[in-house]
Every structure is written in C-alpha cells, then in structure tokens.
Design a protein around this motif. Structure first.
Motif, mmCIF file in Angstrom:
data_model
loop_
_atom_site.group_PDB
_atom_site.id
_atom_site.type_symbol
_atom_site.label_atom_id
_atom_site.label_comp_id
_atom_site.label_asym_id
_atom_site.label_seq_id
_atom_site.Cartn_x
_atom_site.Cartn_y
_atom_site.Cartn_z
ATOM 1 N N UNK A 5 0.837 -1.200 0.000
ATOM 2 C CA UNK A 5 0.000 0.000 0.000
ATOM 3 C C UNK A 5 0.871 1.249 0.000
ATOM 4 N N UNK A 6 1.958 1.228 0.763
ATOM 5 C CA UNK A 6 2.887 2.363 0.778
ATOM 6 C C UNK A 6 3.457 2.614 -0.619
ATOM 7 N N UNK A 7 3.892 1.545 -1.279
ATOM 8 C CA UNK A 7 4.459 1.699 -2.634
ATOM 9 C C UNK A 7 3.409 2.203 -3.607
ATOM 10 N N UNK A 8 2.168 1.749 -3.474
ATOM 11 C CA UNK A 8 1.095 2.214 -4.353
ATOM 12 C C UNK A 8 0.847 3.713 -4.159
ATOM 13 N N UNK A 9 0.823 4.163 -2.905
ATOM 14 C CA UNK A 9 0.625 5.584 -2.629
ATOM 15 C C UNK A 9 1.735 6.428 -3.253
ATOM 16 N N UNK A 10 2.983 5.981 -3.085
ATOM 17 C CA UNK A 10 4.122 6.715 -3.653
ATOM 18 C C UNK A 10 4.053 6.711 -5.177
ATOM 19 N N UNK A 11 3.734 5.566 -5.765
ATOM 20 C CA UNK A 11 3.692 5.461 -7.229
ATOM 21 C C UNK A 11 2.614 6.356 -7.833
ATOM 22 N N UNK A 57 3.617 20.088 12.636
ATOM 23 C CA UNK A 57 2.998 21.006 13.595
ATOM 24 C C UNK A 57 1.475 20.955 13.632
ATOM 25 N N UNK A 58 0.884 20.129 12.790
ATOM 26 C CA UNK A 58 -0.580 20.105 12.694
ATOM 27 C C UNK A 58 -1.203 19.598 13.998
ATOM 28 N N UNK A 59 -2.226 20.284 14.412
ATOM 29 C CA UNK A 59 -2.969 19.866 15.592
ATOM 30 C C UNK A 59 -4.178 19.069 15.112
ATOM 31 N N UNK A 60 -3.890 17.863 14.666
ATOM 32 C CA UNK A 60 -4.975 17.028 14.164
ATOM 33 C C UNK A 60 -4.969 15.698 14.914
ATOM 34 N N UNK A 61 -6.003 14.988 14.763
ATOM 35 C CA UNK A 61 -6.158 13.726 15.481
ATOM 36 C C UNK A 61 -6.050 12.542 14.529
ATOM 37 N N UNK A 62 -5.145 12.653 13.559
ATOM 38 C CA UNK A 62 -4.942 11.557 12.618
ATOM 39 C C UNK A 62 -4.173 10.432 13.288
ATOM 40 N N UNK A 63 -4.459 9.242 12.855
ATOM 41 C CA UNK A 63 -3.681 8.090 13.322
ATOM 42 C C UNK A 63 -2.292 8.144 12.674
ATOM 43 N N UNK A 64 -1.390 7.361 13.216
ATOM 44 C CA UNK A 64 -0.045 7.303 12.634
ATOM 45 C C UNK A 64 -0.100 6.827 11.185
ATOM 46 N N UNK A 65 -0.986 5.884 10.876
ATOM 47 C CA UNK A 65 -1.136 5.412 9.494
ATOM 48 C C UNK A 65 -1.604 6.530 8.574
ATOM 49 N N UNK A 66 -2.517 7.379 9.050
ATOM 50 C CA UNK A 66 -2.989 8.501 8.233
ATOM 51 C C UNK A 66 -1.855 9.507 8.003
ATOM 52 N N UNK A 67 -1.071 9.781 9.033
ATOM 53 C CA UNK A 67 0.056 10.710 8.904
ATOM 54 C C UNK A 67 1.087 10.144 7.926
ATOM 55 N N UNK A 68 1.349 8.851 8.035
ATOM 56 C CA UNK A 68 2.291 8.191 7.119
ATOM 57 C C UNK A 68 1.769 8.256 5.692
ATOM 58 N N UNK A 69 0.490 7.971 5.507
ATOM 59 C CA UNK A 69 -0.104 8.016 4.168
ATOM 60 C C UNK A 69 -0.004 9.420 3.581
ATOM 61 N N UNK A 70 -0.289 10.438 4.389
ATOM 62 C CA UNK A 70 -0.197 11.827 3.927
ATOM 63 C C UNK A 70 1.228 12.154 3.505
ATOM 64 N N UNK A 71 2.217 11.771 4.323
ATOM 65 C CA UNK A 71 3.626 12.036 3.999
ATOM 66 C C UNK A 71 4.040 11.303 2.725
ATOM 67 N N UNK A 72 3.615 10.060 2.582
ATOM 68 C CA UNK A 72 3.969 9.296 1.386
ATOM 69 C C UNK A 72 3.332 9.898 0.138
ATOM 70 N N UNK A 73 2.088 10.301 0.253
ATOM 71 C CA UNK A 73 1.393 10.896 -0.897
ATOM 72 C C UNK A 73 1.984 12.248 -1.288
ATOM 73 N N UNK A 74 2.156 13.120 -0.322
ATOM 74 C CA UNK A 74 2.533 14.494 -0.642
ATOM 75 C C UNK A 74 4.039 14.691 -0.813
ATOM 76 N N UNK A 75 4.815 14.234 0.166
ATOM 77 C CA UNK A 75 6.253 14.538 0.158
ATOM 78 C C UNK A 75 7.051 13.518 -0.647
#
Length: 129
Positions: A5-11, A57-75
């Motif tokens: 899933x991580x590789x799919x998000x990055x791709x 710095x985001x004050x959000x209540x995302x799970x670690x998986x959501x934060x990881x997914x966001x980082x993989x998708x965007x950065x």
C-alpha cells in the motif's frame, strides 16, 4: 500499513507529480533556458516545506497510518515525482533546525557541488557514447 500500500501511494502520487512537472514545462516551453526547472524546483521546495511543516505542527487527530499516508502521498510521492530538489532542501532545513550547522553547511555544499560535477561528467560522457 503494509509495504504494498505504501508503494502504491508513492507510485500514484509520484506519477501525479511527474505529470504536473511536465505540464509546467509545456506551459513555460518558450521561456529562457532553465526557467521552467527553476520554477519547478522553487515550487517543489515550497510544497515539501508546506507539507512537512504542516504534518509536524498540525494539531490534528490523525492516526499514525494517516500521517504516514499523507507524507507518502505528498512529500515522497508528489514532491518526489515533481522535484527531487525539494527533498534536498527539506533535509537541509532539518539539519539547520537541529542546530547541526557544520553538517548543514557540508551537506548543502557537497550536494550542490557533487551534483553539478556529477551532472557535468554524466553529460560529457553521455555526449561521447
């Protein structure tokens, strides 16, 4: 989150970043040489800084998986496909922010000079194949 899933998000996001890069190059095709690359790298640097800063710095209540997914998708994905220069600049900012000034100067200097030298050498060799 599994590796597939991580590789799919990055791709997927990397492909989107590459397509955006191509569209900007087409849009600026009649500009002076190097201007499109400068725009792309500048925008990429801004975006990876924006995404990285928001995620840290985001004050959000995302799970670690959501934060990881966001980082993989965007950065990793989008910015990586759009401009790898943005990754270099983010790493540089992290060294600076951590107070590792000598590492920051050495990393930035070496990356620029070795990158330019490597590109020039590769260009020269590529012309003579």
């Amino acid at each position: 989150m599994n590796i597939w899933l991580r590789m799919l998000l990055v791709a997927v996001a990397g492909g989107g970043g590459a397509v955006c890069r191509y569209l900007i190059e087409l849009w600026l095709k009649n500009s002076p040489m190097g201007f499109a690359t400068w725009v792309i790298n500048s925008v990429g640097c801004f975006l990876i800084g924006l995404f990285g800063g928001w995620l840290i710095n985001a004050d959000c209540h995302w799970s670690q998986d959501m934060r990881t997914a966001f980082a993989l998708l965007t950065m990793t994905g989008f910015c990586g496909g759009f401009s790898t220069f943005s990754s270099f600049t983010l790493d540089s900012v992290k060294y600076y922010e951590a107070g590792q000034f000598l590492v920051w100067v050495i990393f930035a200097t070496m990356t620029l000079f070795v990158g330019l030298f490597g590109c020039a050498l590769g260009y020269y060799l590529g012309k003579h194949l």
